[in-house]
Design a protein around this motif. Structure first.
Motif, PDB file in Angstrom:
ATOM      1  N   VAL A 194      36.881  42.528  20.940  1.00 50.31           N
ATOM      2  CA  VAL A 194      35.864  42.192  21.932  1.00 50.31           C
ATOM      3  C   VAL A 194      34.690  41.499  21.264  1.00 50.31           C
ATOM      4  CG1 VAL A 194      34.271  43.101  23.672  1.00 50.31           C
ATOM      5  CG2 VAL A 194      36.516  44.161  23.354  1.00 50.31           C
ATOM      6  N   TYR A 195      34.187  40.453  21.916  1.00 49.68           N
ATOM      7  CA  TYR A 195      32.978  39.760  21.489  1.00 49.68           C
ATOM      8  C   TYR A 195      31.912  39.938  22.576  1.00 49.68           C
ATOM      9  CZ  TYR A 195      35.355  37.582  17.550  1.00 49.68           C
ATOM     10  OH  TYR A 195      36.025  37.378  16.367  1.00 49.68           O
ATOM     11  N   ALA A 196      30.645  39.873  22.167  1.00 48.94           N
ATOM     12  CA  ALA A 196      29.559  40.108  23.115  1.00 48.94           C
ATOM     13  C   ALA A 196      28.345  39.267  22.757  1.00 48.94           C
ATOM     14  CB  ALA A 196      29.177  41.586  23.129  1.00 48.94           C
ATOM     15  N   CYS A 197      27.517  38.991  23.772  1.00 48.69           N
ATOM     16  CA  CYS A 197      26.240  38.323  23.557  1.00 48.69           C
ATOM     17  C   CYS A 197      25.282  38.744  24.650  1.00 48.69           C
ATOM     18  CB  CYS A 197      26.395  36.801  23.520  1.00 48.69           C
ATOM     19  SG  CYS A 197      27.003  36.071  25.069  1.00 48.69           S
ATOM     20  N   GLY A 198      23.978  38.452  24.434  1.00 54.07           N
ATOM     21  CA  GLY A 198      22.968  38.766  25.433  1.00 54.07           C
ATOM     22  C   GLY A 198      22.043  39.883  25.023  1.00 54.07           C
ATOM     23  N   LEU A 199      21.553  40.603  26.002  1.00 55.22           N
ATOM     24  CA  LEU A 199      20.590  41.678  25.794  1.00 55.22           C
ATOM     25  C   LEU A 199      21.212  42.824  25.012  1.00 55.22           C
ATOM     26  CD1 LEU A 199      17.677  42.641  26.657  1.00 55.22           C
ATOM     27  CD2 LEU A 199      18.824  43.821  28.558  1.00 55.22           C
ATOM     28  N   ASN A 200      20.433  43.382  24.076  1.00 53.60           N
ATOM     29  CA  ASN A 200      20.936  44.492  23.270  1.00 53.60           C
ATOM     30  C   ASN A 200      20.060  45.732  23.394  1.00 53.60           C
ATOM     31  OD1 ASN A 200      22.851  45.666  21.555  1.00 53.60           O
ATOM     32  ND2 ASN A 200      21.620  45.248  19.739  1.00 53.60           N
ATOM     33  N   LEU A 201      19.259  45.821  24.462  1.00 53.01           N
ATOM     34  CA  LEU A 201      18.545  47.067  24.704  1.00 53.01           C
ATOM     35  C   LEU A 201      19.545  48.179  24.973  1.00 53.01           C
ATOM     36  CD1 LEU A 201      15.493  46.054  26.938  1.00 53.01           C
ATOM     37  CD2 LEU A 201      15.480  46.701  24.527  1.00 53.01           C
ATOM     38  N   PHE A 202      19.192  49.384  24.632  1.00 50.21           N
ATOM     39  CA  PHE A 202      20.041  50.565  24.793  1.00 50.21           C
ATOM     40  C   PHE A 202      21.295  50.500  23.933  1.00 50.21           C
ATOM     41  CE2 PHE A 202      18.332  49.177  28.982  1.00 50.21           C
ATOM     42  CZ  PHE A 202      17.233  50.014  29.028  1.00 50.21           C
ATOM     43  N   GLY A 203      21.336  49.527  22.988  1.00 48.22           N
ATOM     44  CA  GLY A 203      22.473  49.431  22.080  1.00 48.22           C
ATOM     45  C   GLY A 203      23.749  48.981  22.731  1.00 48.22           C
ATOM     46  N   LEU A 204      23.643  48.284  23.889  1.00 50.84           N
ATOM     47  CA  LEU A 204      24.850  48.011  24.664  1.00 50.84           C
ATOM     48  C   LEU A 204      25.788  46.996  24.032  1.00 50.84           C
ATOM     49  CD1 LEU A 204      24.508  45.124  26.497  1.00 50.84           C
ATOM     50  CD2 LEU A 204      22.751  46.530  27.522  1.00 50.84           C
ATOM     51  N   LEU A 205      25.328  46.282  22.983  1.00 48.46           N
ATOM     52  CA  LEU A 205      26.221  45.362  22.280  1.00 48.46           C
ATOM     53  C   LEU A 205      26.966  46.051  21.141  1.00 48.46           C
ATOM     54  CD1 LEU A 205      24.196  42.016  22.152  1.00 48.46           C
ATOM     55  CD2 LEU A 205      25.733  42.891  23.917  1.00 48.46           C
ATOM     56  N   GLY A 206      26.712  47.358  20.977  1.00 46.97           N
ATOM     57  CA  GLY A 206      27.499  48.147  20.041  1.00 46.97           C
ATOM     58  C   GLY A 206      27.239  47.892  18.584  1.00 46.97           C
ATOM     59  N   THR A 207      26.046  47.374  18.246  1.00 46.94           N
ATOM     60  CA  THR A 207      25.740  47.053  16.856  1.00 46.94           C
ATOM     61  C   THR A 207      25.226  48.253  16.069  1.00 46.94           C
ATOM     62  OG1 THR A 207      23.497  46.387  17.503  1.00 46.94           O
ATOM     63  CG2 THR A 207      25.188  44.671  17.431  1.00 46.94           C
ATOM     64  N   TYR A 236      25.035  48.704  30.288  1.00 49.99           N
ATOM     65  CA  TYR A 236      26.069  49.470  29.599  1.00 49.99           C
ATOM     66  C   TYR A 236      27.405  48.781  29.811  1.00 49.99           C
ATOM     67  CZ  TYR A 236      27.722  51.694  33.991  1.00 49.99           C
ATOM     68  OH  TYR A 236      28.236  51.941  35.243  1.00 49.99           O
ATOM     69  N   SER A 237      28.401  49.178  29.044  1.00 51.94           N
ATOM     70  CA  SER A 237      29.715  48.549  29.124  1.00 51.94           C
ATOM     71  C   SER A 237      30.804  49.598  29.059  1.00 51.94           C
ATOM     72  CB  SER A 237      29.906  47.543  27.979  1.00 51.94           C
ATOM     73  OG  SER A 237      28.953  46.510  28.033  1.00 51.94           O
ATOM     74  N   LEU A 238      31.921  49.318  29.732  1.00 54.61           N
ATOM     75  CA  LEU A 238      33.097  50.176  29.730  1.00 54.61           C
ATOM     76  C   LEU A 238      34.293  49.410  29.173  1.00 54.61           C
ATOM     77  CD1 LEU A 238      32.787  51.766  33.308  1.00 54.61           C
ATOM     78  CD2 LEU A 238      31.951  52.708  31.140  1.00 54.61           C
ATOM     79  N   PHE A 239      35.175  50.130  28.486  1.00 50.36           N
ATOM     80  CA  PHE A 239      36.353  49.525  27.875  1.00 50.36           C
ATOM     81  C   PHE A 239      37.554  50.447  28.094  1.00 50.36           C
ATOM     82  CE2 PHE A 239      32.536  48.771  25.384  1.00 50.36           C
ATOM     83  CZ  PHE A 239      32.464  47.382  25.339  1.00 50.36           C
ATOM     84  N   VAL A 240      38.723  49.850  28.274  1.00 55.90           N
ATOM     85  CA  VAL A 240      39.967  50.615  28.357  1.00 55.90           C
ATOM     86  C   VAL A 240      40.871  50.161  27.227  1.00 55.90           C
ATOM     87  CG1 VAL A 240      41.982  51.220  29.747  1.00 55.90           C
ATOM     88  CG2 VAL A 240      39.759  50.856  30.852  1.00 55.90           C
ATOM     89  N   GLY A 250      25.940  52.075  25.496  1.00 54.67           N
ATOM     90  CA  GLY A 250      24.708  51.584  26.105  1.00 54.67           C
ATOM     91  C   GLY A 250      23.919  52.646  26.831  1.00 54.67           C
ATOM     92  N   ASP A 251      23.214  52.227  27.872  1.00 48.52           N
ATOM     93  CA  ASP A 251      22.344  53.092  28.658  1.00 48.52           C
ATOM     94  C   ASP A 251      23.149  54.233  29.283  1.00 48.52           C
ATOM     95  OD1 ASP A 251      20.201  54.089  30.063  1.00 48.52           O
ATOM     96  OD2 ASP A 251      20.298  52.576  31.653  1.00 48.52           O
ATOM     97  N   ASN A 252      22.581  55.454  29.229  1.00 48.22           N
ATOM     98  CA  ASN A 252      23.334  56.623  29.671  1.00 48.22           C
ATOM     99  C   ASN A 252      22.440  57.634  30.384  1.00 48.22           C
ATOM    100  OD1 ASN A 252      25.739  58.096  29.912  1.00 48.22           O
ATOM    101  ND2 ASN A 252      25.374  59.228  28.024  1.00 48.22           N
ATOM    102  N   ASP A 253      21.332  57.183  30.967  1.00 45.23           N
ATOM    103  CA  ASP A 253      20.377  58.095  31.581  1.00 45.23           C
ATOM    104  C   ASP A 253      20.994  59.002  32.635  1.00 45.23           C
ATOM    105  OD1 ASP A 253      18.276  57.356  30.047  1.00 45.23           O
ATOM    106  OD2 ASP A 253      17.078  56.482  31.650  1.00 45.23           O
ATOM    107  N   TYR A 254      21.972  58.496  33.376  1.00 45.36           N
ATOM    108  CA  TYR A 254      22.571  59.267  34.462  1.00 45.36           C
ATOM    109  C   TYR A 254      23.966  59.778  34.105  1.00 45.36           C
ATOM    110  CZ  TYR A 254      18.641  57.425  37.034  1.00 45.36           C
ATOM    111  OH  TYR A 254      17.362  57.114  37.430  1.00 45.36           O
TER     112      TYR A 254
END
Length: 466
Positions: A194-207, A236-240, A250-254
């Motif tokens: 998987v490749y990703a780009c964009g906003l990385n708040l909440f660690g959602l790009l997995g770095t 946030y992101s989901l993967f199977v 990523g974000d997990n407040d709820y």
């Protein structure tokens, strides 16, 4: 200090493909307050909010029950976002309608539309994905193109300049699936990375860390391998994975990551207690849904409007461990909007729950519902082929077929084989799912036999291919 905003007014419905030869089309999508469903005759059915023309019916009036689109035909996939919709035709062209303030319709302007118009210059498209205010397009050569909002580098073209016409995502080839989130984008390669780009708040790009700095070119998503499905949500992101496990970051407040906690995750974590997962859907309202290979559906995260359909409004309390939605079975698709969800089963009927201020539940009312309601006549006057074998319902459509043939069933099938009248196999796939889209591009016109292995018995249906 992080500021987390739930009521931002953006939403998206994303989709993913497994393999280039085993493609699961996106048949259901939800925007903030509208819903789109692709019927068996390749005509989209639409309902809900229409303030920006996202229903594409030339008006701004909302609809409380589904209606087929008057002009769109030969559609193979749909995607929806906050207030716009995308439609992919079997000839590889894309049509778009609705809000266009960031150029997300890709027509070279920032003027909204109330009827679908072709995205100029795009051909050979095999997949579409609508984000909060940006669009992604996957072409048959494995390249990805993008337009719309690029404030956080989500277009992946090396800049943060928004685009009103599609530009190529930098340095990506061999891509087989795309998913656009609120301000980030995911890309699945043919090697299951998987490749990703964009906003990385909440660690959602997995770095492994979070950052407010835009990642404007795609980078390899660390630690992820063996991925077959991707879904980008609201921060946030989901993967199977191919082994049927689900992962999230990523974000997990709820508790939307479903890992039993409500702490943000800067690296992917496994969704607890679940196995045999075939698909995952992330909504804008921090609600996650997971479909298992037995047709059951599970949910985690925000349930403040009753999106779970269990008769309960959980308010702002997290739901960090996935729960089964017991009143639903044989589910093949879910469309999760801002505060509503629509669940489609294998025989083409649907239930819905949650917010309904604009009729997005499709039950002829504007009354919110924490319990499941029936969507009224999901595909009125549907034209398709329904074959019943050994008590099971198998749908093969459209017939006659164009470049793509869709197959759905109320029970999982293990193998699909298509042969010509000479007995030669032109397509073969082993699949444990309930839905399949077959690419017939390049095959000659004629009569073909579709053989579906299901529950130990072989079912057949003749299909005319144009």
């Amino acid at each position: 200090m992080k500021l987390k905003i739930l009521l931002s007014g953006y939403v998206f419905a994303c989709f993913s493909f497994q393999l280039a030869t085993d493609t699961h089309a996106q048949r259901a999508a939800a925007g903030a307050q509208h819903t789109v469903f692709l019927c068996q005759d390749s005509i989209p059915s639409i309902w809900g909010n229409n303030v920006s023309g996202q229903l594409g019916n030339s008006t701004s009036s909302y609809r409380t029950i589904p209606a087929k689109h008057a002009t769109l035909r030969g559609i193979t996939a749909v995607s929806a976002a906050s207030n716009f919709s995308l439609f992919l035709k079997e000839d590889g062209k894309v049509y778009a309608t609705g809000d266009n303030q960031k150029g997300q319709l890709g027509d070279g302007t920032t003027t909204g539309r109330k009827i679908p118009a072709e995205v100029p210059g795009l051909t050979g498209v095999t997949a579409i994905s609508a984000g909060a205010a940006h669009s992604l397009f996957l072409k048959n050569d494995g390249t990805v193109w993008a337009c719309g909002d690029n404030t956080n580098g989500q277009l992946g073209d090396g800049t943060t300049e928004s685009r009103s016409t599609p530009v190529q995502v930098s340095s990506l080839t061999g891509i087989i699936a795309i998913s656009a989130g609120s301000a980030h984008s995911l890309f699945l390669k043919n090697d299951s990375t998987v490749y990703a780009c964009g906003l990385n708040l909440f660690g959602l790009l997995g770095t492994g860390k979070e950052s407010s700095v835009a990642e404007n070119t795609p980078h390899l998503f660390p630690t992820l391998a063996g991925i077959v499905k991707i879904n980008a949500g609201q921060n946030y992101s989901l993967f199977v994975k191919g082994d049927g496990t689900a992962w999230a970051v990523g974000d997990n407040d709820y508790g939307q990551l479903g890992d039993g906690t409500s702490a943000d995750k800067y690296a992917p974590v496994q969704v607890t207690t679940l196995s045999g997962i075939t698909d995952a859907e992330a909504s804008h309202s921090s609600t996650s849904f997971f479909i298992k290979n037995d047709g059951t559906i599970w949910a985690a995260g925000y349930n403040g409007t009753g999106m779970f359909g269990t008769g309960v409004n959980s308010g702002f309390d997290p739901n960090p461990t996935p729960v089964q939605l017991n009143n639903l079975s044989n589910i093949t698709a879910v469309a999760a909007g801002l505060y509503h969800a629509v669940f489609i089963n294998a025989i083409g009927t649907a239930k819905a729950s949650g917010g309904n201020a604009q009729g997005q539940l499709g039950n002829a009312t504007t009354t919110n519902s924490t319990s499941l309601v029936t969507v009224s006549d999901l595909c009125p006057a549907t034209v398709g082929l329904r074959e019943v074998f050994s008590g099971n319902s198998i749908y093969v459509f459209p017939n006659p077929a164009g470049n793509y043939l869709n197959i759905t069933s109320d029970k999982p099938f293990s193998e699909v084989r298509i042969t010509n009248m000479l007995g030669e196999t032109v397509y073969s796939s082993r699949s444990s799912g309930r839905s399949l889209q077959v690419d017939l591009t390049g095959h000659a016109a004629g009569v073909y036999l579709v053989q579906i292995q299901q529950a130990g018995s072989l079912s057949t249906s003749k299909v005319i291919v144009k």
